[in-house]
Design a protein around this motif. Sequence first.
Motif, PDB file in Angstrom:
ATOM      1  N   GLY A 183       4.504   4.759  -8.827  1.00  0.00           N
ATOM      2  CA  GLY A 183       3.621   5.877  -8.747  1.00  0.00           C
ATOM      3  C   GLY A 183       4.112   7.393  -9.181  1.00  0.00           C
ATOM      4  N   ALA A 184       5.537   7.319  -9.055  1.00  0.00           N
ATOM      5  CA  ALA A 184       6.242   8.729  -9.094  1.00  0.00           C
ATOM      6  C   ALA A 184       7.838   8.354  -9.482  1.00  0.00           C
ATOM      7  N   LYS A 225       2.937  13.657  -2.592  1.00  0.00           N
ATOM      8  CA  LYS A 225       2.853  12.201  -1.945  1.00  0.00           C
ATOM      9  C   LYS A 225       4.057  11.516  -1.585  1.00  0.00           C
ATOM     10  N   THR A 237       0.961  -1.218  -0.075  1.00  0.00           N
ATOM     11  CA  THR A 237       0.028  -0.016   0.056  1.00  0.00           C
ATOM     12  C   THR A 237       0.811   1.329  -0.109  1.00  0.00           C
ATOM     13  N   ARG A 238       2.072   0.953   0.213  1.00  0.00           N
ATOM     14  CA  ARG A 238       3.085   2.519   0.211  1.00  0.00           C
ATOM     15  C   ARG A 238       3.186   2.872  -1.186  1.00  0.00           C
ATOM     16  N   GLN A 239       3.393   4.214  -1.414  1.00  0.00           N
ATOM     17  CA  GLN A 239       3.626   4.759  -2.666  1.00  0.00           C
ATOM     18  C   GLN A 239       5.145   4.443  -3.188  1.00  0.00           C
ATOM     19  N   ILE A 240       5.179   3.961  -4.234  1.00  0.00           N
ATOM     20  CA  ILE A 240       6.276   3.705  -4.751  1.00  0.00           C
ATOM     21  C   ILE A 240       7.087   4.665  -5.835  1.00  0.00           C
ATOM     22  N   ALA A 241       8.191   5.041  -5.618  1.00  0.00           N
ATOM     23  CA  ALA A 241       8.823   6.001  -6.437  1.00  0.00           C
ATOM     24  C   ALA A 241      10.037   5.444  -7.117  1.00  0.00           C
ATOM     25  N   SER A 269       7.434  16.324  -2.582  1.00  0.00           N
ATOM     26  CA  SER A 269       6.344  16.345  -3.505  1.00  0.00           C
ATOM     27  C   SER A 269       4.867  16.017  -2.608  1.00  0.00           C
ATOM     28  N   PRO A 321       6.801   9.117  -1.003  1.00  0.00           N
ATOM     29  CA  PRO A 321       6.767   7.560  -1.012  1.00  0.00           C
ATOM     30  C   PRO A 321       7.270   6.876   0.090  1.00  0.00           C
TER      31      PRO A 321
END
Length: 400
Positions: free
Chosen positions: A51-52, A101, A4-8, A99, A103
Amino acid sequence: MNGTRQIAALVVAAGRGSRAGDGLPKQYRVLGGRPVLAHVLDAFMDHPAVGAVCVVIDAADEALFREAAGDHAARIITAHGGATRQASVAAGLAALGGSAKVPGIVLVHDGARPFVSHPLIDRAIGAIEAGHAAAVPGVAVTDTIKLVDGGSHVTETPDRSALRAIQTPQAFAFDALVDAHRAAAFAGTSVTDDAGVMEAAGHPVLVFEGDPGNIKLTYPADFEAAERRLGTPAMPPALDDIRIGQGYDVHAFGPGDHVMLGGIRIPHGQGVIAHSDGDVVLHAATDALLGAIADGDIGTHFPPSDPRWRGAASDQFLAHAAMLITKRGGRVAHLDITVVCEAPKVGPHRDAIRARIGEILGIGPDRVAIKATTSEKMGFTGRREGLAALAIATVRLPGA
């Protein structure tokens, strides 16, 4: 990927790549008809779990980056690199941290590894989602490794079964890597990769299965091998659509103490009146390249009404035209330029101009001709009111 964690992804692309030979920084050189960095960005921008994307670039490479990023550019975070790779990664982490969101997972990748695959990215993400703070891809070493002393004598032969050649993308828990970089900067610790930063901070680093095909382009031979792998040799016979373009530019003299010719500053008793830096050689060369591919002229791409180009260095105009050619899978084969003026003398600067134009275009100076002539004291150049340049470009494009 079920996390569920944002991945960059953080792509490090600020280096100059001097070991790759003369020309553009290696991440902007052409591979399979496109800049190396474009291949890298495709892999991460198209991955459904990423995601970024943040790309760390040299401040002087903004135009080259935008060309390489293409349609991706608007969705990419950028940061300017530092004096070392370590400083560049820290700058990228700061940009991601600021940013919208932040990561939870970051993948740090070299901008000169164009063959990164989605399965490799999956393994990198999976290692962090499994609970590790740091994980790096590694490939078993097949050659025997020798440690040598200052006199080149063998001192030890390590057991190669315990050795791994480490690649990127290296994966980390974002907050842990940020803290490790801050600690390294405070302590003055210098390492060659981000796994080393985490090791210095006391974090265990997992090595997961790498990809032998995930090569880093470092030397000219690496580019040759990569072209063969893509099935597009550096100058393939298929580039049989040979185009010729011509360009012409003129500028009047005005107040100043130098003129720019072919990207070289030449002392002179006058300057030129121009919207940009008034480099007639690069302007004529740019129009010649654009003419060869029938894509307008320099005013179409860089209108003088646009304040962004006031006083601008003309090397970016020529690099832009060259990039348009590479996007079509083409190559600049030759450039022939004639300067018309009574003064300054061009001859003493000929080799420097050829080298600079070759550097901008990523071709050898043997493919750049610079000639100079006067107009026998006739016309505006003969009256020393200004100077002019004519250029003829030969371009090779893939056949229809």
